[in-house]
Design an enzyme around this catalytic site. Structure first.
Site, PDB file in Angstrom:
ATOM      1  N   ALA A 220      -3.591 -20.564  20.688  1.00  0.00           N
ATOM      2  CA  ALA A 220      -3.315 -21.932  21.119  1.00  0.00           C
ATOM      3  C   ALA A 220      -2.669 -21.891  22.509  1.00  0.00           C
ATOM      4  CB  ALA A 220      -2.391 -22.603  20.110  1.00  0.00           C
TER       5      ALA A 220
ATOM      6  N   GLN B  66       0.203 -22.552  23.610  1.00  0.00           N
ATOM      7  CA  GLN B  66       1.560 -21.975  23.678  1.00  0.00           C
ATOM      8  C   GLN B  66       1.621 -20.712  22.814  1.00  0.00           C
ATOM      9  OE1 GLN B  66       4.463 -22.272  25.269  1.00  0.00           O
ATOM     10  NE2 GLN B  66       3.736 -23.908  26.593  1.00  0.00           N
ATOM     11  N   SER B  67       0.537 -19.954  22.787  1.00  0.00           N
ATOM     12  CA  SER B  67       0.425 -18.830  21.863  1.00  0.00           C
ATOM     13  C   SER B  67       1.412 -17.694  22.155  1.00  0.00           C
ATOM     14  CB  SER B  67      -1.006 -18.288  21.923  1.00  0.00           C
ATOM     15  OG  SER B  67      -1.099 -17.057  21.258  1.00  0.00           O
ATOM     16  N   ASN B  68       2.230 -17.374  21.145  1.00  0.00           N
ATOM     17  CA  ASN B  68       3.088 -16.187  21.235  1.00  0.00           C
ATOM     18  C   ASN B  68       2.235 -14.925  21.212  1.00  0.00           C
ATOM     19  OD1 ASN B  68       5.646 -17.621  20.953  1.00  0.00           O
ATOM     20  ND2 ASN B  68       4.976 -18.016  18.853  1.00  0.00           N
TER      21      ASN B  68
ATOM     22  N   CYS C  15      -0.745 -14.516  22.418  1.00  0.00           N
ATOM     23  CA  CYS C  15      -1.325 -14.277  23.746  1.00  0.00           C
ATOM     24  C   CYS C  15      -0.274 -13.687  24.690  1.00  0.00           C
ATOM     25  CB  CYS C  15      -1.901 -15.569  24.328  1.00  0.00           C
ATOM     26  SG  CYS C  15      -3.455 -16.045  23.535  1.00  0.00           S
TER      27      CYS C  15
END
Ligand SMILES: *Cc1c(COP(=O)(O)O)cnc(C)c1O
Length: 333
Positions: free
Chosen positions: A73, A75-77, A79
């Protein structure tokens, strides 16, 4: 279980602590609540993806990859941490970001998005919600191939049978720590998202015959779909580890009533839980995963769900950088 048979990189020095939550726990008479601080794992900002990446990056390196592709997403942690691990290994990283809430992507947003920039992602592809992310990543890989690069694709959340080993290892780490602390835990509570954490812990506890129930709090999918995802990954992990048997479907416990309006959407319970942990324990939860999981645990405690399961271990899977993308929801009036 012999986890040494699988190649692994190391991104954390030592174990993450298990701490008693004394001031928070005092609010729930009769219960003793501890927290496994996986928010303190290594790589930029820490969190559960670090454990999965230890095994995934080792596999990528074994295959001679020079570029990591993953998705998440906006705000992906996952990523952020994949990009961090790629930096640590000297590899390039491409991110496919799914804009699940329409028009929510902002090139100059804070939180994890700022860190994508700071950590110098090579390429970001923003796609609409519902896009086939695996297909998009395959086409990015195809394009990199034609340029002579060697891409390696990590699925969303790092939740496959390789990444899931990270949480099998975590279960073993927890059991060893509890033994050394002389602490008998009756239940473990964790977030159940892309399922790698829940399935890994469950399979690790099961593979050690430890008989501690694992309670997953969903943050996205509905209960039966989530249970199925956790179960299927547990079966794959059990196969990989050559366990005599996989965990049973009835051992897969999921609650889906703390999601609110949907993935990444603010709930009152989440705001209260994040504030409460900050103000009683100085622990930062996150708005998307651990805040909702803690809201679930608090509600279940209040309802008497745990009954005679008095010693509870909450698995803090990280994510606090995302707080800084939710400042409007959190500012007190
Ligand atoms: C990804 C994530 C989770 C969920 O873990 P899964 O293995 O995807 O189920 C929980 N907490 C945080 C902070 C995460 O980033």
């Amino acid at each position: 279980m012999n986890l040494c048979q699988f190649p692994r990189r190391r991104y954390t020095v030592g174990n993450t602590p298990i701490e008693p939550l004394e001031r928070f726990g005092a609010l729930f008479t009769g219960y003793h609540i501890h927290c496994k601080r996986d928010d303190l794992l290594g790589l930029a900002g820490g969190g559960n993806k670090t454990r999965k990446l230890e095994f995934l990056m080792a596999d990528a390196l074994a295959q001679g990859a020079d570029t990591i592709i993953t998705c998440g997403a906006i705000q992906s942690n996952h990523c952020r941490l994949t990009l961090a691990a790629a930096n640590k290994e000297g590899l390039a990283c491409h991110l496919v970001l799914e804009q699940r809430v329409p028009n929510s992507y902002d090139r100059f947003a804070g939180g994890n998005n700022l860190l994508f920039d700071l950590l110098a992602v090579e390429e970001v592809y923003v796609v609409e919600g519902g896009t086939d992310l695996a297909a998009k990543m395959a086409s990015v890989a195809e394009c990199l191939h034609t340029k002579g690069r060697k891409p390696y694709i990590i699925p969303g959340g790092g939740s496959n049978a390789i990444g899931g080993l990270g949480y099998v290892a975590c279960a073993q780490e927890i059991l060893q720590q509890l033994y050394e602390m002389d602490l008998n835990i009756d239940a473990i509570v964790c977030t159940s998202g892309s399922a790698g954490t829940h399935a890994g812990i469950l399979t690790g506890i099961y593979g050690n015959n430890a008989h501690i129930p694992v309670i997953g709090i969903g943050i996205n999918r509905q209960k039966e779909a989530q249970r199925q995802a956790v179960y299927e990954l547990s079966v794959k992990l059990a196969e990989k580890l050559k366990l005599p048997k996989a965990p049973d479907m009835e051992d897969v416990i999921v609650f889906d009533n703390y999601v609110g309006e949907g993935y990444s959407r603010v709930t009152e319970g989440m705001l209260e839980a994040v504030r409460l942990l900050a103000q009683t324990e100085a622990i930062l939860l996150d708005p998307i995963y651990t805040g909702k999981t803690m809201a679930g645990m608090i509600d279940l405690l209040k309802k008497g769900y745990f009954n005679n399961l008095k010693n509870i271990l909450f698995l803090h899977t990280g994510g606090s950088p995302a707080l800084f993308a939710y400042t409007e929801a959190f500012w007190s009036k």
